[in-house]
Design a protein around this motif. Structure first.
Motif, PDB file in Angstrom:
ATOM      1  N   HIS A 145       0.849  -1.202   0.000  1.00 13.26           N
ATOM      2  CA  HIS A 145       0.000   0.000   0.000  1.00 13.26           C
ATOM      3  C   HIS A 145       0.880   1.245   0.000  1.00 13.26           C
ATOM      4  O   HIS A 145       1.868   1.312   0.731  1.00 13.26           O
ATOM      5  N   GLY A 261      -7.940   6.536  -7.726  1.00 16.71           N
ATOM      6  CA  GLY A 261      -6.602   6.821  -7.214  1.00 16.71           C
ATOM      7  C   GLY A 261      -6.083   5.699  -6.339  1.00 16.71           C
ATOM      8  O   GLY A 261      -4.975   5.763  -5.826  1.00 16.71           O
ATOM      9  N   SER A 262      -6.912   4.677  -6.167  1.00 20.48           N
ATOM     10  CA  SER A 262      -6.477   3.527  -5.378  1.00 20.48           C
ATOM     11  C   SER A 262      -5.550   2.656  -6.216  1.00 20.48           C
ATOM     12  O   SER A 262      -5.770   2.474  -7.404  1.00 20.48           O
ATOM     13  N   ALA A 316      -5.352   7.296 -11.891  1.00 22.24           N
ATOM     14  CA  ALA A 316      -3.926   7.511 -11.633  1.00 22.24           C
ATOM     15  C   ALA A 316      -3.316   6.227 -11.091  1.00 22.24           C
ATOM     16  O   ALA A 316      -2.101   6.097 -10.995  1.00 22.24           O
ATOM     17  N   GLY A 336       1.626  10.978  -3.041  1.00 20.39           N
ATOM     18  CA  GLY A 336       0.196  10.773  -2.780  1.00 20.39           C
ATOM     19  C   GLY A 336      -0.581  12.070  -2.927  1.00 20.39           C
ATOM     20  O   GLY A 336      -1.641  12.119  -3.557  1.00 20.39           O
ATOM     21  N   VAL A 339      -1.102  13.235  -6.591  1.00 21.87           N
ATOM     22  CA  VAL A 339      -2.123  12.475  -7.315  1.00 21.87           C
ATOM     23  C   VAL A 339      -3.519  12.830  -6.789  1.00 21.87           C
ATOM     24  O   VAL A 339      -4.471  13.003  -7.560  1.00 21.87           O
ATOM     25  N   GLU A 340      -3.613  12.965  -5.473  1.00 21.15           N
ATOM     26  CA  GLU A 340      -4.925  13.336  -4.897  1.00 21.15           C
ATOM     27  C   GLU A 340      -5.384  14.699  -5.414  1.00 21.15           C
ATOM     28  O   GLU A 340      -6.550  14.869  -5.780  1.00 21.15           O
ATOM     29  N   GLY A 362     -10.851   4.715  -3.923  1.00 19.53           N
ATOM     30  CA  GLY A 362      -9.729   5.016  -3.035  1.00 19.53           C
ATOM     31  C   GLY A 362     -10.190   5.887  -1.881  1.00 19.53           C
ATOM     32  O   GLY A 362     -10.945   6.857  -2.071  1.00 19.53           O
ATOM     33  N   GLY A 363      -9.757   5.535  -0.686  1.00 14.38           N
ATOM     34  CA  GLY A 363     -10.184   6.259   0.507  1.00 14.38           C
ATOM     35  C   GLY A 363      -9.624   7.669   0.549  1.00 14.38           C
ATOM     36  O   GLY A 363     -10.364   8.652   0.682  1.00 14.38           O
ATOM     37  N   GLU A 364      -8.300   7.783   0.433  1.00 15.93           N
ATOM     38  CA  GLU A 364      -7.678   9.111   0.469  1.00 15.93           C
ATOM     39  C   GLU A 364      -8.155   9.920  -0.726  1.00 15.93           C
ATOM     40  O   GLU A 364      -8.429  11.125  -0.618  1.00 15.93           O
ATOM     41  N   THR A 365      -8.259   9.248  -1.843  1.00  9.96           N
ATOM     42  CA  THR A 365      -8.709   9.913  -3.062  1.00  9.96           C
ATOM     43  C   THR A 365     -10.114  10.473  -2.867  1.00  9.96           C
ATOM     44  O   THR A 365     -10.403  11.614  -3.239  1.00  9.96           O
ATOM     45  N   GLY A 405     -10.562   1.244  -1.765  1.00  9.09           N
ATOM     46  CA  GLY A 405      -9.754   0.615  -2.813  1.00  9.09           C
ATOM     47  C   GLY A 405      -9.984  -0.867  -2.979  1.00  9.09           C
ATOM     48  O   GLY A 405     -10.143  -1.366  -4.098  1.00  9.09           O
TER      49      GLY A 405
HETATM   50  P1  ADP Z   1      -7.046   2.813  -1.039  1.00 10.90           P
HETATM   51  O1  ADP Z   1      -8.498   2.954  -0.694  1.00 10.90           O
HETATM   52  O2  ADP Z   1      -6.753   1.699  -1.988  1.00 10.90           O
HETATM   53  O3  ADP Z   1      -6.173   2.819   0.196  1.00 10.90           O
HETATM   54  P2  ADP Z   1      -6.290   5.566  -1.356  1.00 10.90           P
HETATM   55  O4  ADP Z   1      -6.872   6.580  -2.299  1.00 10.90           O
HETATM   56  O5  ADP Z   1      -6.682   5.687   0.093  1.00 10.90           O
HETATM   57  O6  ADP Z   1      -6.668   4.135  -1.908  1.00 10.90           O
HETATM   58  O7  ADP Z   1      -4.722   5.586  -1.358  1.00 10.90           O
HETATM   59  C1  ADP Z   1      -3.982   5.515  -2.535  1.00 10.90           C
HETATM   60  C2  ADP Z   1      -2.879   6.563  -2.472  1.00 10.90           C
HETATM   61  O8  ADP Z   1      -1.992   6.306  -3.537  1.00 10.90           O
HETATM   62  C3  ADP Z   1      -3.391   7.988  -2.655  1.00 10.90           C
HETATM   63  O9  ADP Z   1      -2.691   8.858  -1.808  1.00 10.90           O
HETATM   64  C4  ADP Z   1      -3.046   8.279  -4.108  1.00 10.90           C
HETATM   65  O10 ADP Z   1      -2.864   9.656  -4.365  1.00 10.90           O
HETATM   66  C5  ADP Z   1      -1.762   7.515  -4.253  1.00 10.90           C
HETATM   67  N1  ADP Z   1      -1.464   7.181  -5.649  1.00 10.90           N
HETATM   68  C6  ADP Z   1      -2.341   6.895  -6.641  1.00 10.90           C
HETATM   69  N2  ADP Z   1      -1.731   6.655  -7.790  1.00 10.90           N
HETATM   70  C7  ADP Z   1      -0.416   6.789  -7.538  1.00 10.90           C
HETATM   71  C8  ADP Z   1       0.739   6.667  -8.344  1.00 10.90           C
HETATM   72  N3  ADP Z   1       0.639   6.355  -9.653  1.00 10.90           N
HETATM   73  N4  ADP Z   1       1.932   6.864  -7.755  1.00 10.90           N
HETATM   74  C9  ADP Z   1       2.024   7.181  -6.441  1.00 10.90           C
HETATM   75  N5  ADP Z   1       0.965   7.298  -5.624  1.00 10.90           N
HETATM   76  C10 ADP Z   1      -0.244   7.126  -6.174  1.00 10.90           C
END
Ligand code: ADP
Length: 420
Positions: A145, A261-262, A316, A336, A339-340, A362-365, A405
């Motif tokens: 992760h 974004g996950s 992403a 992170g 991308v967010e 994606g949670g953070e997304t 995610g």
């Molecule tokens: P999940 O629910 O799967 O944990 P999240 O959105 O919470 O998904 O976390 C995924 C993280 O990875 C986010 O901070 C996102 O911005 C980052 N991310 C997404 N794509 C990429 C990438 N290509 N390279 C680096 N980080 C990325």
């Protein structure tokens, strides 16, 4: 309608997942984005305050969670629920341990259970070890992760590293015996000076029994699964009437889109599946390490492709090597955040172009997107797949599905739009 259950969730998709579970079990539930400035909460049986505190510094997560607790307690909540991910997403610095410690202290309580199990989504907990499907957590993909790599499946050990309190285990053999046995075991642990018990669960029946056993606990911590048994506790006390319309939303309209974004295996699989059925754009943050430029590329690509009949997908999300490459260049947090920001700007642009039904993976997304869209509350509708309902976002007045995610079947991005 007096507030019964006050919930604090450490990310936005997790909050929706919990709210959905409560709605399904008959509680009128509203998700509130962040701690409201005026301290006023909507009327509901349960309110879930969604924070973005999973990966912030522990001190900030604690302060925000305590602020949420104050608002919920002032509104009359009879029990607090601290919701984290069913894959126990955290690092040795927190934030599960520090937040739970602070909430216990605020409540003047000395003990809480911890149970992230969610069998419907393949999360089971046996002898304190968390499984995602048939894999131990640390072999499930979660070890890669981007923000909270999980490299140990033994949750007694994982939680012990995050708290000075002592952590015990209520094992499967006790949980199998039902609510009385679980309650007795937890009472003995609390009296013996344990602050937490990881509680095994591999079936919904276990979760219901654990919920019943914790009816009198001031604080419950866990995934959404453990909330399954809680509405019945309030019903048994005569506090919760039948609520047949708990999941009805306004009719959906507008164009369809997915923003992802996950980087979880499940989401990567869903993007792969969608490629055969819908336009998919994969953003390359390594080639264009600039949020505004990435968003502009994505919105230009979407021109002429947006439709009310089928979604387009802007992702992403990338495989671990690509994520590692971007992180090596920018650092984990900056990668992170970049991308967010890009995806949040994409979501804003899509809504400005008429998107009224938006799936975010994606949670953070989701946290970034919901903030960018200025959403304050989410009314919770029917589920698309376990843990992911459609919601009605206000004041944006659009339908949003916030997908953790790891959640959802391979066809999720298409199926979602057949359900709204
Ligand atoms: P999940 O629910 O799967 O944990 P999240 O959105 O919470 O998904 O976390 C995924 C993280 O990875 C986010 O901070 C996102 O911005 C980052 N991310 C997404 N794509 C990429 C990438 N290509 N390279 C680096 N980080 C990325």
């Amino acid at each position: 309608m007096p507030l019964l259950l006050g919930c604090i969730a450490d990310d936005f998709t997790g909050a929706t997942d919990l709210a959905s579970m409560l709605v399904k079990h008959g509680m009128a539930t509203v998700q509130v984005i962040g701690v409201p400035d005026d301290g006023v909460l909507p009327e509901a049986d349960a309110v879930v305050i969604a924070l973005k505190s999973r990966t912030t510094p522990a001190g900030e997560a604690v302060a925000e969670s305590l602020a949420a607790a104050e608002v919920l307690l002032a509104a009359g909540a009879r029990q607090l629920f601290f919701k984290y991910c069913s894959t126990f997403d955290s690092t040795d610095a927190g934030n599960i341990g520090p937040v739970a410690d602070a909430l216990l202290k605020r409540l003047g309580a000395g003990f809480a259970l911890a149970c992230p199990a969610f069998p419907a989504n393949g999360r089971s907990l046996y002898q304190g070890h968390l499984f995602a499907g048939t894999h131990l957590l640390n072999e499930s993909g979660m070890e890669n992760h981007p923000l909270t790599p999980m490299r140990d499946a033994n949750l007694v050990r994982v939680l012990s590293r995050q708290t000075e309190g002592s952590v015990g285990l209520v094992p499967f053999s006790v949980v199998e015996q039902g609510a009385h046995a679980i309650r007795d075991a937890m009472t003995r642990m609390a009296e013996g000076g344990r602050r937490y018990a990881i509680v095994d669960a591999v079936t919904n029946a276990h979760l219901v029994a654990i919920g019943e056993a914790a009816a009198k606990h001031p604080l419950i911590t866990g995934g959404s699964g453990i909330a399954m048994g809680l509405p019945a506790n309030f019903r048994a006390q005569g506090l919760l009437p039948e609520r047949p319309d708990a999941a009805v939303l306004p009719p959906a309209q507008g164009l369809c889109a997915v923003v992802a974004g996950s980087c979880s295996r499940a989401t990567l699989g869903q993007i792969g599946f969608a490629r055969d059925h819908a336009p998919v754009l994969e953003l390359d943050a390594l080639a264009t390490p600039d949020a505004a430029a990435l968003a502009a590329q994505a919105l230009a690509w979407s021109e002429g492709k947006l439709s009310a009949a089928q979604p387009l997908v802007i992702a992403a999300s990338a495989a671990p090597e690509k994520v590692a490459a971007l992180q090596a260049r920018l650092g984990r947090e900056a990668a992170g955040a970049l991308v967010e920001q890009a995806l949040a700007a994409v979501a804003q642009g899509l809504v400005a172009r008429g998107v009224g039904r938006l799936v975010v993976a994606g949670g953070e997304t989701s946290g970034a997107v919901v903030s960018a869209l200025g959403v304050r509350t989410l009314r919770i509708g029917a589920e698309i797949d376990p843990g992911v309902p459609w919601t009605y976002a206000e004041p944006a007045n659009i339908h949003l599905a916030l997908k953790s995610g790891n959640f959802g079947g391979r066809d999720f991005f298409l199926k979602a739009f057949q359900h709204v």
